[in-house]
Every structure is written in C-alpha cells, then in structure tokens.
Design a protein around this motif. Structure first.
Motif, PDB file in Angstrom:
ATOM      1  N   LEU A 196      -1.018   7.808   5.426  1.00  0.00           N
ATOM      2  CA  LEU A 196      -0.164   7.168   4.412  1.00  0.00           C
ATOM      3  C   LEU A 196       0.985   8.091   4.030  1.00  0.00           C
ATOM      4  O   LEU A 196       2.150   7.688   4.029  1.00  0.00           O
ATOM      5  N   LEU A 197       0.651   9.327   3.703  1.00  0.00           N
ATOM      6  CA  LEU A 197       1.682  10.295   3.323  1.00  0.00           C
ATOM      7  C   LEU A 197       2.678  10.485   4.461  1.00  0.00           C
ATOM      8  O   LEU A 197       3.891  10.504   4.236  1.00  0.00           O
ATOM      9  N   GLY A 198       2.169  10.612   5.673  1.00  0.00           N
ATOM     10  CA  GLY A 198       3.047  10.788   6.826  1.00  0.00           C
ATOM     11  C   GLY A 198       4.019   9.643   6.973  1.00  0.00           C
ATOM     12  O   GLY A 198       5.224   9.851   7.165  1.00  0.00           O
ATOM     13  N   GLU A 199       3.539   8.431   6.865  1.00  0.00           N
ATOM     14  CA  GLU A 199       4.429   7.280   7.021  1.00  0.00           C
ATOM     15  C   GLU A 199       5.470   7.216   5.910  1.00  0.00           C
ATOM     16  O   GLU A 199       6.631   6.894   6.151  1.00  0.00           O
ATOM     17  N   LEU A 237       5.163  17.717   1.397  1.00  0.00           N
ATOM     18  CA  LEU A 237       5.470  17.810   2.829  1.00  0.00           C
ATOM     19  C   LEU A 237       4.418  18.635   3.569  1.00  0.00           C
ATOM     20  O   LEU A 237       4.010  18.299   4.676  1.00  0.00           O
ATOM     21  N   HIS A 238       3.940  19.683   2.945  1.00  0.00           N
ATOM     22  CA  HIS A 238       2.955  20.557   3.591  1.00  0.00           C
ATOM     23  C   HIS A 238       1.602  19.873   3.813  1.00  0.00           C
ATOM     24  O   HIS A 238       0.787  20.355   4.589  1.00  0.00           O
ATOM     25  N   ASN A 239       1.355  18.745   3.164  1.00  0.00           N
ATOM     26  CA  ASN A 239       0.097  18.027   3.338  1.00  0.00           C
ATOM     27  C   ASN A 239       0.136  17.002   4.473  1.00  0.00           C
ATOM     28  O   ASN A 239      -0.863  16.340   4.734  1.00  0.00           O
ATOM     29  N   ILE A 299       0.835  -1.203   0.000  1.00  0.00           N
ATOM     30  CA  ILE A 299       0.000   0.000   0.000  1.00  0.00           C
ATOM     31  C   ILE A 299       0.870   1.254   0.000  1.00  0.00           C
ATOM     32  O   ILE A 299       0.624   2.200  -0.756  1.00  0.00           O
ATOM     33  N   LEU A 300       1.896   1.262   0.836  1.00  0.00           N
ATOM     34  CA  LEU A 300       2.797   2.422   0.908  1.00  0.00           C
ATOM     35  C   LEU A 300       3.487   2.669  -0.426  1.00  0.00           C
ATOM     36  O   LEU A 300       3.581   3.811  -0.886  1.00  0.00           O
ATOM     37  N   ASP A 301       3.971   1.611  -1.062  1.00  0.00           N
ATOM     38  CA  ASP A 301       4.635   1.756  -2.370  1.00  0.00           C
ATOM     39  C   ASP A 301       3.668   2.303  -3.415  1.00  0.00           C
ATOM     40  O   ASP A 301       4.016   3.204  -4.186  1.00  0.00           O
ATOM     41  N   ALA A 302       2.466   1.748  -3.445  1.00  0.00           N
ATOM     42  CA  ALA A 302       1.474   2.217  -4.422  1.00  0.00           C
ATOM     43  C   ALA A 302       1.109   3.671  -4.165  1.00  0.00           C
ATOM     44  O   ALA A 302       1.043   4.481  -5.108  1.00  0.00           O
TER      45      ALA A 302
END
Length: 188
Positions: free
Chosen positions: A54-57, A107-109, A12-15
């Motif tokens: 997801l973005l954070g991780e 990054l801002h998101n 999931i992270l890669d996708a």
C-alpha cells in the motif's frame, strides 16, 4: 467507467495515505485501514499484498504524477514551462500536504525496489526543472540550477508545517513568489 474493484483500490489507497500521514506507517494496522473503508483488515489482501505494498503504491503514484506533470512541459517555451512546473507542484503541495508529509516520513519503509523507482522518478523530475532553467539561464552551471531546484522543492514541500495558516490561494501565491525569487540564479 471505473470498475468497483478500481474504486475500492482507490478508496483503500486514500484511507491508507491519510492514516499513514496522521499516525505514521508503524502506527497503523491493516485492520485500521480496513475499518476506515468498511471492510475487515484481511479483506484488503484481495487488493494489496500488505501494508508495505500500500505504502509503495501511494508513494510511487506521487512521484509518477509529478514526473508526468514535469514531462508534459517539455514542449512549452521555457517561461511557460517554468510557470507550469511551479503551478503544478505548488497545487499538489497545497492540496495534498498529507502526501508530502507521508513521503518525507515514510519513504524508508517502502520495499527497496519501490524506493529505487521513486528515487529514479524524482531524479527525472528534477532534471525536467533543470532543463527548463538551463534554457532560461544558459550561463548558469547545471549544479547550481539543480541545487536551486532542490531548494525550491524544500520551500514548496514545507506545506505540511503550515497547512491551514493561510487560505490555499494565498499560500499558493506566496509559494510561487518565493520560488520564483529563489530560481533567479546567475552564473557567478
């Protein structure tokens, strides 16, 4: 051995990273990410709180990997440490230009707490470089060395703009030569 849940999380992270880099954070839905890994969008909530998580991780992992790489050079002699820092950062940038693009654009998101953690990790990573350069150039002011490190990061992290123009090994060699030239700082 990794568990099926861990494998699914990594998938999931890669996708998500690929989709966010290609279309931007706001251009990707949770359903898009689910479809990319063969599940429904809502099924992703079993693994992550949402798109922001997801973005954070993803971005926390990038910073943590580079920081760990930098910390691993602490026991090396300065010249070897610099070579390890350069080769590690360059390899990451050449192999993962989409992650560099993602970091620059999104990054801002991230949730504020995650963004602070990324920034802290980045500062520590910069200081690993500054410490090595201080050993190599003891008369150079720290501010000059820090500025040189940031300039070199800009150079190395330019890979998303040139991805595919040179074979990876040629790009890595070019980046290393240019970075080494930029890091020849003096005290004046």
């Amino acid at each position: 051995m990794a568990t099926p849940t861990r494998n699914r999380r990594a998938e999931i992270l890669d996708a998500a990273a690929g989709l966010f880099a290609a279309r931007g954070f706001h251009g990707v839905s949770i359903e898009d990410i689910g479809a990319a890994v063969g599940v429904s969008g809502p099924a992703l909530y079993r693994h992550f709180r949402g798109k922001e998580a997801l973005l954070g991780e993803i971005l926390l992992d990038i910073s943590a990997r580079l920081r760990e790489q930098g910390a691993a050079t602490a026991a090396l002699p300065p010249a070897e440490a610099l070579s390890a820092l350069l080769s590690g950062h360059i390899a990451f940038a050449v192999q993962h230009p989409e992650l560099i693009r993602l970091h620059e654009r999104e990054l801002h998101n991230m949730p504020e707490q995650d963004r602070r953690q990324v920034r802290r990790s980045q500062r520590l990573y910069v200081e690993e470089w500054v410490n090595v350069l201080s050993d190599l150039h003891p008369d150079a002011p720290s501010a000059r060395l820090r500025s040189a490190v940031h300039a070199v990061f800009g150079l190395i992290n330019s890979t998303p703009r040139t991805a595919g123009e040179l074979p990876p090994e040629q790009m890595a060699g070019l980046l290393e030569r240019m970075a080494r030239a930029a890091l020849k700082v003096s005290a004046d």
